[in-house]
Design an enzyme around this catalytic site. Structure first.
Site, PDB file in Angstrom:
ATOM      1  N   ASP A  94       1.030  -1.347  -0.049  1.00 57.86           N
ATOM      2  CA  ASP A  94       0.084   0.470  -0.609  1.00 57.86           C
ATOM      3  C   ASP A  94       1.421   1.082  -0.104  1.00 57.86           C
ATOM      4  O   ASP A  94       0.371   2.373   0.248  1.00 57.86           O
ATOM      5  CB  ASP A  94      -0.469  -0.170   1.116  1.00 57.86           C
ATOM      6  N   GLU A  95       2.196   0.677  -0.498  1.00 58.35           N
ATOM      7  CA  GLU A  95       2.790   1.957   0.046  1.00 58.35           C
ATOM      8  C   GLU A  95       4.001   2.218  -1.141  1.00 58.35           C
ATOM      9  O   GLU A  95       4.331   1.026  -1.330  1.00 58.35           O
ATOM     10  CB  GLU A  95       3.503   2.497   1.097  1.00 58.35           C
TER      11      GLU A  95
END
Length: 455
Positions: A94-95
């Site tokens: 998610d990053e």
């Protein structure tokens, strides 16, 4: 991405939209992986024990993670990022860091242009997944990371060149990477609470307090200096799996059986990544929370489950398990892109792992369904012959409760069945609305001058 796992569940399950959602291990020793912002209001945080999370937010939906779905959504997001630049460095599902200068917009970047790109990116991610993200943009990784945390959730922070000190100075020292609780306490006792105070201290003082490497590195970061490049496709250094058990394991035979199961899971991950490795690692946490590791390096890389299993067994035989074991882990490091077969003569023969029906459920996996055993996990996808797809809300006392709804639909009805109802079976995660259609969204070079849509 904002509260990624929990946000995916809120979009995938219409009845949970706007509700407190906590994703993590559901066993007695489970921990929170992600909490929705509705749950964070009650003080629930990542890495908190599930027991504490239940005390703070008893009315939340507690769900087991569905990593297959999270990876699908992550792939959609990463595809959008790659439209902006070939240099995308994922940090997790998610990053990621993105080097805009290496992309099609690199020749005309100023603060206004970067802001326009970021606004469009956020809109495209939302259109493709239904999820929100927070974007930070700056002249270095350090500042971009800090900026991405400055306006969460659903935020945007662009640090214009020349304003870096204004962004850094008022921040607490814990905002800098590498400053955890222990380092933070040392700095606080020295009267250093903000980044500005840290930047004003002579490097020699930080070296005295923290040691040569840590002190020098922190002095550089406090000055806002970060020359690290964005590195695409960072290579994994190891592959590992581990389980925490609901009760301490004291029987050597049971421990061996669990290690066999973990060895097979580890090799499955290794093969899925197309890798092999030379060093086999055993991790073991005892009843008193002391943790030890043992490793053995082979003559060449392998992805053979028999080799991994037998090596782990040899390592485990060297360890005293008197008193009990609460966690076991198996890992492979020293990765390579090929496997050297037949390391020990018969190693290329298929290895016999524990039969699924014979393996006892443990720890946070205790609620995972397996063939031949009726067990349902909160949040798990199921399909009923008459009612179609749904998900498990909970189970117990011979019953399982299922809510029948699909992503993008209306909140569904709840029905209860016997645990062994033959019409109910495990299902597969349904894609989120729009997931997989990243190519239909305009982030990237196709229309670089178009005005950004409203967000």
């Amino acid at each position: 991405m904002d509260a990624f796992y929990a946000s995916v569940e809120q979009v995938a399950k219409p009845s949970l939209a706007g509700k407190a959602v906590i994703v993590g291990g559901i066993g007695a020793r489970g921990v929170v992986a992600t909490a929705s912002y509705e749950a964070r209001v009650f003080g629930v945080r990542s890495a908190m024990s599930i027991g504490e999370a239940r005390r703070r937010c008893p009315n939340a939906a507690f769900l087991s993670p569905r990593f297959g779905l999270y990876r699908q959504v992550s792939d959609t997001v990463m595809e959008l990022l790659h439209r902006l630049s070939p240099l995308v460095e994922p940090l997790s599902l998610d990053e990621a860091f993105i080097d805009l200068e290496a992309g099609p917009h690199g020749g005309a970047l100023d603060t206004a242009r970067v802001t326009t790109i970021a606004v469009r990116l956020r809109a495209d991610i939302h259109a493709a997944t239904g999820l929100t993200c927070s974007v930070g943009a700056a002249t270095s990784k350090l500042l971009a990371k800090i900026a991405s945390e400055a306006d969460k959730p659903d935020g945007l922070c662009v640090v214009a060149p020349g304003t870096e000190r204004a962004m850094l100075d008022p921040l607490p020292v814990r905002a800098l990477p590498g400053v955890g609780p222990a380092t933070g306490d040392v700095l606080r006792r020295a009267g250093l609470d903000t980044v500005a105070e840290l930047a004003a201290v002579d490097e020699s003082e930080l070296v005295r307090l923290l040691g040569q490497a840590h002190g020098h590195g922190l002095h550089v970061l406090a000055a806002g200096l970060d020359a690290r490049p964005v590195v695409a496709d960072r290579d994994a250094k190891s592959v590992s799996v581990e389980d925490t058990f609901a009760t301490d394991l004291v029987d050597r035979e049971r421990i061996t059986r669990e290690l066999d199961r973990l060895s097979i899971r580890c090799v499955e991950r290794l093969r899925a990544a197309g890798r092999s490795g030379r060093t086999i690692v055993l991790k073991l946490r005892r009843y008193d929370f002391s943790t030890l590791t043992r490793s053995e390096t082979l003559r060449g890389p392998t992805d053979d489950p028999g080799v991994v299993r037998e090596t782990i067994r040899r390592l485990a035989a060297q360890v005293d398990v008197t008193g009990g074991v609460r966690l076991l882990g198996v890992g492979v490091s020293g990765l390579a892109d090929f496997a050297q077969q037949d390391l020990f003569g018969g190693a290329d023969a298929p290895a016999e792992g524990p039969e699924e029906d014979d393996a006892e459920p443990t720890g946070d996996e205790a609620a995972e369904p397996t063939l031949g055993r009726v067990s349902w996990s909160p949040g798990q996808d199921v399909v009923h012959e008459d009612f179609g797809p749904g998900w498990v809300q909970g189970s117990g006392v011979g019953r399982v409760t299922v809510r029948f709804e699909v992503p993008g639909g209306e909140p569904g009805r709840v029905r209860t069945f016997a645990l062994a109802d033959p019409a109910l079976r495990p299902g597969e995660p349904l894609p989120l609305p729009g997931t997989g259609d990243a190519g239909d969204h305009p982030s990237g070079p196709a229309d670089p001058g178009a005005p950004a849509p409203p967000t």
